[in-house]
Motif scaffolding. Structure first.
Motif, short mmCIF file in Angstrom:
data_model
loop_
_atom_site.label_atom_id
_atom_site.label_comp_id
_atom_site.label_asym_id
_atom_site.label_seq_id
_atom_site.Cartn_x
_atom_site.Cartn_y
_atom_site.Cartn_z
N GLY A 55 44.35 40.84 50.20
CA GLY A 55 42.69 40.40 50.03
C GLY A 55 43.03 40.34 48.78
O GLY A 55 42.07 40.01 47.67
N ASP A 56 43.61 40.64 47.25
CA ASP A 56 43.94 41.28 46.01
C ASP A 56 43.44 39.64 45.69
O ASP A 56 44.04 38.89 45.78
N LYS A 57 42.58 39.84 44.25
CA LYS A 57 42.20 39.27 43.73
C LYS A 57 42.04 39.14 42.32
O LYS A 57 40.98 40.29 41.97
N ILE A 58 42.57 38.19 41.64
CA ILE A 58 42.26 38.87 39.85
C ILE A 58 41.96 37.92 39.38
O ILE A 58 42.15 36.20 40.10
N GLU A 59 40.76 37.88 38.33
CA GLU A 59 40.08 36.71 37.51
C GLU A 59 40.57 37.35 36.46
O GLU A 59 40.05 38.14 35.50
N ILE A 60 41.71 36.27 35.46
CA ILE A 60 42.02 36.32 34.05
C ILE A 60 41.23 35.92 33.53
O ILE A 60 41.02 34.44 33.90
N ASN A 61 41.27 36.32 32.14
CA ASN A 61 40.29 36.33 30.94
C ASN A 61 40.91 36.38 29.53
O ASN A 61 41.95 36.45 29.35
N ASP A 62 40.68 36.28 28.73
CA ASP A 62 40.78 36.10 28.22
C ASP A 62 41.48 37.34 27.32
O ASP A 62 41.93 38.02 26.16
N SER A 63 40.94 38.16 27.41
CA SER A 63 40.11 39.58 26.80
C SER A 63 41.89 40.34 27.58
O SER A 63 42.35 40.93 26.98
N HIS A 64 41.80 40.11 29.04
CA HIS A 64 43.14 40.50 29.54
C HIS A 64 43.96 39.70 28.70
O HIS A 64 45.15 40.38 28.43
N ARG A 65 44.38 38.39 28.96
CA ARG A 65 45.43 38.08 27.95
C ARG A 65 46.17 38.64 26.62
O ARG A 65 46.88 38.92 26.05
N GLU A 66 44.89 38.74 25.97
CA GLU A 66 45.32 39.84 24.80
C GLU A 66 45.83 40.96 24.43
O GLU A 66 46.30 41.17 23.89
N LYS A 67 45.42 41.88 26.06
CA LYS A 67 45.34 43.09 25.93
C LYS A 67 47.00 43.29 25.91
O LYS A 67 47.90 43.74 25.54
N ALA A 68 47.54 42.08 27.56
CA ALA A 68 49.11 41.95 27.65
C ALA A 68 49.41 41.29 26.51
O ALA A 68 50.93 41.66 26.64
#
Length: 313
Positions: free
Chosen positions: A28-41
């Motif tokens: 049931g894992d759901k992720i909500e990726i935003n620009d902040s996550h992309r920048e960190k990655a």
């Protein structure tokens, strides 16, 4: 085998990622990726690639174990997903393991055990102090019924409650993130098997009910990086992680984030706040081992900078 190092040597930038993104194996894992996550990655990726090369050169199967750890709401799942997917699309087989599959109890039972541990330790400490009187007993019953017995604001009205809460927090600290709560031995075994070339592994799945507990056989024949995303990923209680990554947030940032998400419907409960405080202290005690530390604002920090940032909060 040399192809893996060759591929890593050719990676310098975070690849373009579109469409569905791989994520952790929590049911049931759901992720909500935003620009902040992309920048960190994107910030972490080139640093991680260089460290992976060094680790894989030392492993006969050219495998490495990475953990992405941090407090509640800091973006562990999203960042681990982006890093794992970026490696995967670049030709480096990866798997994202959720450490939340490895408590001894399902979430509801574990939440109840945390509260039991706190209250048992708290009452025992109050009795030992000599302040457990009939009036305190009756007040405690009411506070426990309203889930306010961990609220420090009430200590002004009930001075004995300070001892109750301090002793309860001590007991809770001995449970949270310990072998009593989490199956570190099982995770250590998984890591050892992976790093010694296992072609397939049986991995645990834990849902919300007692029946939602099973194992899946996972093919690892083409996997070179195991990413563990978990609050306790940098713990001393298990072995084998090669590259710990700490996504840092101060206690105030964590609280503000949880309030904005209204997570679990109890973000402002005194007991939830206490749990977060204990986990934060554990993360701080382990931070010196992290090879990459990233602030909530998206900055790579040295350990000294991290200590300074935490001291300012």
């Amino acid at each position: 085998m040399q192809d893996v190092i060759h591929i890593l040597s050719g990676l310098s930038q975070f690849p373009s990622i579109d469409g569905e993104i791989m994520h952790g194996d929590m049911p049931g894992d759901k992720i909500e990726i935003n620009d902040s996550h992309r920048e960190k990655a994107a910030l972490i990726f080139p640093i991680l690639v260089e460290k992976l090369k060094a680790v894989m050169l030392q492993n006969p199967y050219q495998r490495a174990v990475v953990c992405v750890c941090g407090g509640s709401g800091v973006g562990k799942s999203e960042t681990a997903s982006l890093l794992g997917h970026a490696l995967q699309v670049s030709g480096i087989g990866s798997y994202i393991l959720s450490g939340d599959n490895y408590p001894h109890r399902i979430p509801m039972q574990n939440d109840a055990e945390r509260l039991r541990v706190f209250r048992t330790g708290a009452v025992s400490g109050l009795v030992a102090s000599g302040l457990y009187r009939p009036e305190a007993r009756d007040t405690l019953r009411h506070l426990q019924e309203t889930d306010t017995d961990a609220d420090p604001a009430l200590c002004a009205s009930y001075p004995w409650l300070t001892i109750y809460q301090n002793e309860g927090k001590k007991a809770l600290s001995g449970y949270l993130g310990s072998e009593k709560e989490l199956n570190f031995a099982e995770l250590s075994g998984i890591i050892q098997q992976f790093k010694t070339g296992a072609q397939a592994l049986y991995l645990k799945r834990m849902g919300r009910t007692p029946l939602d507990l099973w194992y899946d056989r996972v093919d690892f024949s083409d996997k070179h990086v195991l990413i563990i995303e978990w609050t306790h990923g940098n713990s001393d209680r298990y072995v084998g992680v090669d590259i710990p990554i700490l996504l840092n947030s101060t206690p105030q940032e964590t609280l503000e984030h949880r309030r904005s998400r209204n997570r679990d419907g109890a973000v402002d409960s005194p007991f939830t706040t206490m749990v977060l405080e204990v986990e934060q202290r554990q993360l701080e005690s382990q931070a010196h081992k992290a090879q990459i530390i990233v602030s909530k604002q998206g900055e790579v920090l040295s350990y000294a900078q991290y200590r300074q940032r935490m001291a300012q909060d």
